[in-house]
Design a protein around this motif. Structure first.
Motif, PDB file in Angstrom:
ATOM      1  N   GLY A   1       0.822  -1.199   0.000  1.00  0.00           N
ATOM      2  CA  GLY A   1       0.000   0.000   0.000  1.00  0.00           C
ATOM      3  C   GLY A   1       0.856   1.248   0.000  1.00  0.00           C
ATOM      4  N   ASP A   2       0.282   2.293  -0.491  1.00  0.00           N
ATOM      5  CA  ASP A   2       0.934   3.598  -0.461  1.00  0.00           C
ATOM      6  C   ASP A   2      -0.002   4.505   0.315  1.00  0.00           C
ATOM      7  OD1 ASP A   2       2.398   5.873  -0.846  1.00  0.00           O
ATOM      8  OD2 ASP A   2       2.063   5.995  -3.005  1.00  0.00           O
ATOM      9  N   ILE A   3       0.338   4.751   1.550  1.00  0.00           N
ATOM     10  CA  ILE A   3      -0.516   5.547   2.417  1.00  0.00           C
ATOM     11  C   ILE A   3      -0.105   7.007   2.261  1.00  0.00           C
ATOM     12  CG2 ILE A   3      -1.274   5.947   4.786  1.00  0.00           C
ATOM     13  CD1 ILE A   3      -0.497   2.984   5.302  1.00  0.00           C
ATOM     14  N   GLN A   4      -0.995   7.788   1.684  1.00  0.00           N
ATOM     15  CA  GLN A   4      -0.693   9.189   1.391  1.00  0.00           C
ATOM     16  C   GLN A   4      -0.245   9.929   2.647  1.00  0.00           C
ATOM     17  OE1 GLN A   4      -3.895  11.266  -0.522  1.00  0.00           O
ATOM     18  NE2 GLN A   4      -2.802  13.182  -0.587  1.00  0.00           N
ATOM     19  N   ALA A   5       0.888  10.584   2.548  1.00  0.00           N
ATOM     20  CA  ALA A   5       1.457  11.415   3.617  1.00  0.00           C
ATOM     21  C   ALA A   5       1.656  10.634   4.919  1.00  0.00           C
ATOM     22  CB  ALA A   5       0.606  12.652   3.842  1.00  0.00           C
ATOM     23  N   CYS A   6       1.891   9.335   4.807  1.00  0.00           N
ATOM     24  CA  CYS A   6       2.045   8.488   6.002  1.00  0.00           C
ATOM     25  C   CYS A   6       3.089   9.048   6.955  1.00  0.00           C
ATOM     26  CB  CYS A   6       2.413   7.073   5.588  1.00  0.00           C
ATOM     27  SG  CYS A   6       2.754   5.958   6.961  1.00  0.00           S
ATOM     28  N   PHE A   7       4.255   9.354   6.445  1.00  0.00           N
ATOM     29  CA  PHE A   7       5.326   9.823   7.314  1.00  0.00           C
ATOM     30  C   PHE A   7       5.022  11.203   7.884  1.00  0.00           C
ATOM     31  CE2 PHE A   7       7.426   6.667   4.652  1.00  0.00           C
ATOM     32  CZ  PHE A   7       8.050   5.902   5.606  1.00  0.00           C
ATOM     33  N   ASP A   8       4.306  12.020   7.117  1.00  0.00           N
ATOM     34  CA  ASP A   8       3.966  13.372   7.578  1.00  0.00           C
ATOM     35  C   ASP A   8       2.907  13.366   8.671  1.00  0.00           C
ATOM     36  OD1 ASP A   8       5.681  14.336   5.629  1.00  0.00           O
ATOM     37  OD2 ASP A   8       4.068  14.631   4.169  1.00  0.00           O
ATOM     38  N   GLN A   9       2.100  12.304   8.730  1.00  0.00           N
ATOM     39  CA  GLN A   9       0.941  12.289   9.608  1.00  0.00           C
ATOM     40  C   GLN A   9       1.065  11.376  10.818  1.00  0.00           C
ATOM     41  OE1 GLN A   9      -1.456  14.487   9.078  1.00  0.00           O
ATOM     42  NE2 GLN A   9      -0.341  15.175   7.271  1.00  0.00           N
ATOM     43  N   ILE A  10       2.182  10.683  10.962  1.00  0.00           N
ATOM     44  CA  ILE A  10       2.333   9.789  12.124  1.00  0.00           C
ATOM     45  C   ILE A  10       2.209  10.613  13.401  1.00  0.00           C
ATOM     46  CG2 ILE A  10       3.957   8.333  13.394  1.00  0.00           C
ATOM     47  CD1 ILE A  10       5.001   7.353  10.712  1.00  0.00           C
TER      48      ILE A  10
ATOM     49  N   LEU B   1       2.022   7.288  19.084  1.00  0.00           N
ATOM     50  CA  LEU B   1       3.185   6.415  19.204  1.00  0.00           C
ATOM     51  C   LEU B   1       3.674   6.338  20.645  1.00  0.00           C
ATOM     52  CD1 LEU B   1       5.193   7.395  16.008  1.00  0.00           C
ATOM     53  CD2 LEU B   1       4.329   5.117  16.553  1.00  0.00           C
ATOM     54  N   LEU B   2       3.781   7.479  21.298  1.00  0.00           N
ATOM     55  CA  LEU B   2       4.264   7.489  22.675  1.00  0.00           C
ATOM     56  C   LEU B   2       3.331   6.718  23.609  1.00  0.00           C
ATOM     57  CD1 LEU B   2       5.569  11.145  22.804  1.00  0.00           C
ATOM     58  CD2 LEU B   2       6.955   9.073  23.100  1.00  0.00           C
ATOM     59  N   LYS B   3       2.055   6.725  23.299  1.00  0.00           N
ATOM     60  CA  LYS B   3       1.074   6.035  24.137  1.00  0.00           C
ATOM     61  C   LYS B   3       1.027   4.524  23.864  1.00  0.00           C
ATOM     62  CE  LYS B   3      -3.750   6.427  25.562  1.00  0.00           C
ATOM     63  NZ  LYS B   3      -5.005   7.162  25.366  1.00  0.00           N
ATOM     64  N   HIS B   4       1.223   4.117  22.604  1.00  0.00           N
ATOM     65  CA  HIS B   4       0.961   2.733  22.218  1.00  0.00           C
ATOM     66  C   HIS B   4       2.174   1.864  21.908  1.00  0.00           C
ATOM     67  CE1 HIS B   4      -2.981   4.632  21.501  1.00  0.00           C
ATOM     68  NE2 HIS B   4      -3.414   3.472  21.954  1.00  0.00           N
TER      69      HIS B   4
ATOM     70  N   VAL C   1      11.571   7.578  26.417  1.00  0.00           N
ATOM     71  CA  VAL C   1      12.572   8.635  26.282  1.00  0.00           C
ATOM     72  C   VAL C   1      13.264   8.514  24.926  1.00  0.00           C
ATOM     73  CG1 VAL C   1      14.735   9.567  27.211  1.00  0.00           C
ATOM     74  CG2 VAL C   1      12.902   8.876  28.763  1.00  0.00           C
ATOM     75  N   ILE C   2      13.672   7.301  24.562  1.00  0.00           N
ATOM     76  CA  ILE C   2      14.323   7.067  23.271  1.00  0.00           C
ATOM     77  C   ILE C   2      13.352   7.364  22.132  1.00  0.00           C
ATOM     78  CG2 ILE C   2      15.352   5.310  21.761  1.00  0.00           C
ATOM     79  CD1 ILE C   2      17.161   6.117  24.082  1.00  0.00           C
ATOM     80  N   LEU C   3      12.125   6.876  22.250  1.00  0.00           N
ATOM     81  CA  LEU C   3      11.128   7.107  21.211  1.00  0.00           C
ATOM     82  C   LEU C   3      10.896   8.594  21.007  1.00  0.00           C
ATOM     83  CD1 LEU C   3       9.071   6.145  19.162  1.00  0.00           C
ATOM     84  CD2 LEU C   3       7.446   5.802  21.034  1.00  0.00           C
ATOM     85  N   GLU C   4      10.744   9.337  22.074  1.00  0.00           N
ATOM     86  CA  GLU C   4      10.514  10.775  21.943  1.00  0.00           C
ATOM     87  C   GLU C   4      11.715  11.464  21.288  1.00  0.00           C
ATOM     88  OE1 GLU C   4       8.313  14.348  24.244  1.00  0.00           O
ATOM     89  OE2 GLU C   4       9.307  12.853  25.498  1.00  0.00           O
ATOM     90  N   LYS C   5      12.921  11.021  21.607  1.00  0.00           N
ATOM     91  CA  LYS C   5      14.113  11.582  20.954  1.00  0.00           C
ATOM     92  C   LYS C   5      14.107  11.290  19.462  1.00  0.00           C
ATOM     93  CE  LYS C   5      17.125  11.744  24.960  1.00  0.00           C
ATOM     94  NZ  LYS C   5      18.376  11.303  25.582  1.00  0.00           N
ATOM     95  N   TRP C   6      13.713  10.068  19.091  1.00  0.00           N
ATOM     96  CA  TRP C   6      13.595   9.734  17.667  1.00  0.00           C
ATOM     97  C   TRP C   6      12.601  10.668  16.986  1.00  0.00           C
ATOM     98  CZ3 TRP C   6      12.920   3.791  16.585  1.00  0.00           C
ATOM     99  CH2 TRP C   6      14.161   3.158  16.665  1.00  0.00           C
ATOM    100  N   LEU C   7      11.455  10.835  17.631  1.00  0.00           N
ATOM    101  CA  LEU C   7      10.384  11.633  17.029  1.00  0.00           C
ATOM    102  C   LEU C   7      10.757  13.101  16.876  1.00  0.00           C
ATOM    103  CD1 LEU C   7       7.371  10.054  18.918  1.00  0.00           C
ATOM    104  CD2 LEU C   7       7.937   9.764  16.502  1.00  0.00           C
ATOM    105  N   LYS C   8      11.526  13.625  17.785  1.00  0.00           N
ATOM    106  CA  LYS C   8      11.855  15.057  17.772  1.00  0.00           C
ATOM    107  C   LYS C   8      13.226  15.358  17.149  1.00  0.00           C
ATOM    108  CE  LYS C   8       8.076  16.182  19.872  1.00  0.00           C
ATOM    109  NZ  LYS C   8       6.981  16.764  19.116  1.00  0.00           N
ATOM    110  N   ALA C   9      13.922  14.339  16.644  1.00  0.00           N
ATOM    111  CA  ALA C   9      15.292  14.515  16.167  1.00  0.00           C
ATOM    112  C   ALA C   9      15.408  15.469  14.980  1.00  0.00           C
ATOM    113  CB  ALA C   9      15.902  13.167  15.801  1.00  0.00           C
TER     114      ALA C   9
ATOM    115  N   THR D   1      11.543  18.341  13.866  1.00  0.00           N
ATOM    116  CA  THR D   1      10.346  17.564  13.554  1.00  0.00           C
ATOM    117  C   THR D   1       9.285  17.883  14.594  1.00  0.00           C
ATOM    118  OG1 THR D   1      11.734  15.818  12.684  1.00  0.00           O
ATOM    119  CG2 THR D   1       9.461  15.249  13.142  1.00  0.00           C
ATOM    120  N   GLU D   2       8.253  18.584  14.182  1.00  0.00           N
ATOM    121  CA  GLU D   2       7.142  18.920  15.083  1.00  0.00           C
ATOM    122  C   GLU D   2       6.012  17.910  14.958  1.00  0.00           C
ATOM    123  OE1 GLU D   2       7.560  21.255  17.297  1.00  0.00           O
ATOM    124  OE2 GLU D   2       9.462  21.848  16.418  1.00  0.00           O
ATOM    125  N   ALA D   3       5.875  17.341  13.761  1.00  0.00           N
ATOM    126  CA  ALA D   3       4.826  16.345  13.508  1.00  0.00           C
ATOM    127  C   ALA D   3       5.381  15.327  12.523  1.00  0.00           C
ATOM    128  CB  ALA D   3       3.578  17.010  12.940  1.00  0.00           C
TER     129      ALA D   3
END
Length: 98
Positions: free
Chosen positions: A17-26, A31-34, A40-48, A59-61
């Motif tokens: 599948g090709d999910i439109q704007a998948c990476f932009d909309q994660i 993610l942090l909840k589930h 701590v590591i996950l949040e660093k990945w997300l905000k890197a 990266t804000e979103a």
């Protein structure tokens, strides 16, 4: 690939599948909840963010497509999709509650 999938015990279909704007909309919050990993590591990945031409783009979103951890984050986000599809579209003769 044929050799790996031609056996009787292998899956019959591969879903691509090709999910439109998948990476932009994660969703960072989702993610942090589930995602069952060190938050701590996950949040660093997300905000890197990412660096292009010596400039840092925070990266804000979402997560930048092509980023080193983007495929992992997409897989973590989509985990469970196969299970949901099997429940929604069971094989003929199989119970939905397996």
């Amino acid at each position: 690939m044929f050799i790996a999938l031609e056996r009787k015990f292998c899956v019959q279909w591969i879903l691509e599948g090709d999910i439109q704007a998948c990476f932009d909309q994660i969703s960072h919050d989702w993610l942090l909840k589930h995602v069952p990993m060190d938050k701590v590591i996950l949040e660093k990945w997300l905000k890197a963010g990412y660096v292009e031409r010596a400039k840092l783009y925070p990266t804000e979103a979402g997560t930048p497509q092509g980023g080193i951890c983007s495929p992992v984050l997409a897989n973590l986000t989509l985990d469970g999709l196969e299970r949901a599809l099997k429940t929604a579209f069971p094989k003929p003769g199989h119970s939905k509650h397996r």
